[in-house]
Design an enzyme around this catalytic site. Structure first.
Site: not given
Length: 647
Positions: A491-493
């Site tokens: 989700s982050e990167s």
């Protein structure tokens, strides 16, 4: 058709290519350090190398003021489809203006959209006496909500001296500046107002300084367009933080203002929306006051959230039915519609809706399966892309540049070239792009391509297992679930090890330098500076340590810990300070931050898919979501994963 895993392609002579890459990297580093003699000495030996124009770009970027205009213009024309061209052209045109080379500015600059270049072009026209129809251009440049480049000052002086800054134009800039919270700029623009209009700008500025809590003073203002504009803007701004005060002021001022239908309806909708966001007890009556024409999706979603939070399930069902068809088919609102049916005693209908939703491999689909104790539905589809499509995409000039730039470590330029190749193409080409990205070990590029192509069931490529051994090792040390870590990282990167956000968060788990510094101090970790956060091992070490910290701070509650990872622990402290207890899904879906409201479900769904991808028992989503503020009940356990009708 071919399942695209492990295919290969012919390459140039490896030794020769590695030599060119090494020489290119050394030349680029020399340029970065300002060692221009060493840089220019290295250039001739790389003329046949694919990325040689990037060295020319770097050389021209530093020497753009000295390079003959014909040379640089020809270089730009020859490389129109290269990623560096727009930035180089803008920098060059700015330098021409800064040198006062007005003929060249007029020859090469008129098509530029850059504000500084546009101002140089306008000044060049003034210098050459070509001011016919220039006033509208100058007025458009002047009427901005932020300070314009210094290059615009002579143009604005001409506009002022020729009487082009009218009272209406000055007020337009005051309004734009106030909208951007640029009070000093608003004060500057107010100097161009007629004397009788300047007090209005000062009133607006003073109200903004006080967050519009003193708008009751407007009862003494002369009614008119200026008053309505300030009141409308101020009430909308105040409503975000104090909707009750905003509503009180609206009622005080409403009768004295000759609102247009659109202004009053839009203002009522905004006041009602922020009342719902802030859970004001007066929300229902404010929603009732909104004219039907202004009950758009954004407001309706918050009305439904408020009703869900208050347990008004009949009202929530009616409101969801008013949403656009696209939103009604969204998993989130299908879930709440089914919940409303169950909560109002329509058990058969609610179960039917939940069963249908449970066929989707989404957060809300998994929740629906939990409600009915059904298996999770994940239907993988093997990625299949024709070899000729893969070869065709790989032969794209921008793709070749992107892959070579990535090989020499210029990842930002590599992404720019890749985006050019993948922009505006059809779904088949996007699938080919994903195949090339997978072969090249570029997971975020593959994820992006498949997100645009709509191939959601290509799980092997959409949820890759890169870095899994590092994640397993660090998760074990930190005491956190590796599938949760992978879901959060995805989700982050999107598994981009070199990702850097606008806020400065870096790497796979988007750790900020400040957070890394604090973690290093508290846990005696080695932190060597922000560049270390682009190393996967170090980034995962810091990220998993922070996840463990958040989990401990919030008493082992994965939902709260995930929210804290995204928005910060203090934000989560504020959100639980109102004493809400109970259903964590209600708590998530009524969060005021849209980013975190979407982030937590995304991480939870991705963690579920990664548990399945890793071949470990798949925890039910509900097992990661104990009640807010209440003791943990017996967790629902694990789910079987099957393939049903839809996924």
């Amino acid at each position: 058709m071919l399942i695209c895993l492990g295919f290969g392609h012919a390459a140039a002579d490896p030794a020769s290519l590695e030599g060119e890459r090494k020489a290119f990297a050394e030349a680029w580093e020399s340029a970065r350090k300002g060692q221009h003699d060493a840089f220019r000495q290295a250039m001739p030996g790389l003329r046949r190398y694919l990325l040689y124009p990037y060295l020319q770009y770097e050389d021209f970027r530093h020497r753009r003021a000295q390079v003959p205009v014909e040379t640089l213009s020809q270089f730009l024309d020859d490389h129109r489809d290269w990623a560096f061209t727009p930035a180089l052209e803008t920098a060059w045109l700015r330098s021409l203006g800064e040198q006062g080379r007005w003929d060249e500015v007029l020859q090469y600059g008129p098509k530029s959209s850059d504000v500084a270049v546009r101002c140089h072009v306008a000044r060049a026209r003034i210098k050459r006496g070509d001011t016919h129809d220039l006033a509208p251009v100058a007025r458009q440049l002047w009427a901005a909500g932020s300070s314009q480049p210094d290059a615009c000052d002579p143009v604005f002086a001409w506009l002022r001296d020729t009487g082009g800054i009218t009272d209406g134009l000055a007020w337009e800039r005051v309004a734009l500046a106030m909208g951007a919270r640029e009070r000093n700029l608003a004060r500057y623009a107010a100097r161009f107002l007629d004397a009788e209009q300047r007090p209005w700008a000062e009133r607006w500025r003073r109200q903004d300084l006080g967050d519009y809590r003193s708008l009751n003073q407007a009862v003494h203002w002369e009614a008119g367009e200026r008053a309505r504009q300030i009141i409308d803007f101020g009430l909308r701004r105040l409503a975000r933080n104090d909707p009750d005060r905003a509503w009180e002021l609206f009622q005080l001022l409403d009768d004295s203002q000759d609102w247009s239908e659109d202004t009053r309806g839009g203002l009522l909708a905004e006041l009602a929306l922020w009342s719902a966001v802030n859970r004001s007890p007066a929300t229902p009556e404010r929603l009732e006051a909104v004219p039907k024409a202004f009950r758009q999706d954004r407001l309706l979603e918050w009305q439904a959230r408020y009703q869900v939070f208050e347990g008004d399930w009949t009202g929530a069902s009616r409101t969801i039915a008013e949403l656009s068809s696209t939103l009604q088919d969204d998993s989130r609102w299908l879930y709440w519609m089914a919940r409303a049916a169950l909560e109002t005693g329509q058990v058969d209908e609610g179960n039917r809706q939940m069963a249908e939703l449970a066929s989707r491999a989404t957060f809300y689909g998994f929740l629906a399966a939990d409600v009915l104790d059904l298996p999770y539905t994940i239907c993988p589809e093997p990625p299949r892309v024709p070899m000729e499509a893969i070869d065709g995409f790989r032969q794209h000039a921008a793709v070749q540049r992107a892959l070579e730039l990535r090989a020499v470590g210029l990842s930002n330029w590599a992404r720019s070239e890749w985006r050019r190749a993948a922009q505006g193409v059809d779904d088949d080409t996007l699938r080919a792009a994903a195949a090339v990205a997978v072969e090249e070990g570029w997971p975020d590029a593959a994820i992006s391509a498949l997100g645009n192509s709509g191939d959601t069931r290509w799980y092997d490529w959409r949820f890759p297992l890169d870095y899994i051994e590092l994640v397993r090792a660090r998760s074990a040390q930190a005491g956190v679930d590796p599938s949760w870590v992978m879901g959060l990282m995805r989700s982050e990167s999107a598994l981009a090890a070199d990702a850097i956000s606008h806020a400065g968060a870096r790497g796979l788990m988007q750790v900020t330098p400040h957070t890394a510094t604090q973690l290093a101090r508290r846990h005696k970790l080695t932190y060597q500076g922000r560049s270390q956060l682009l190393d996967p091992a170090a980034n995962i070490m810091f990220g998993t340590t922070y996840m463990a910290e958040m989990l401990a701070r919030f008493q082992g509650h994965p939902v709260l810990a995930t929210g804290a990872y995204n928005a910060g622990p203090r934000a989560v402290d504020r959100w639980i300070a109102d004493g809400y207890t109970g259903d964590p899904v209600v708590w998530i879906d009524t969060l005021p931050y849209f980013e975190t409201r979407d982030y937590i479900p995304r991480v939870m769904a991705f963690a579920t898919i990664y548990a399945w991808r890793l071949g470990q028992p798949v925890p039910r989503v509900s097992s990661r979501m104990p009640p807010i503020g209440l003791p943990q009940a017996d967790p629902p356990g694990t789910a079987e994963v099957v393939c049903r009708a839809e996924s």
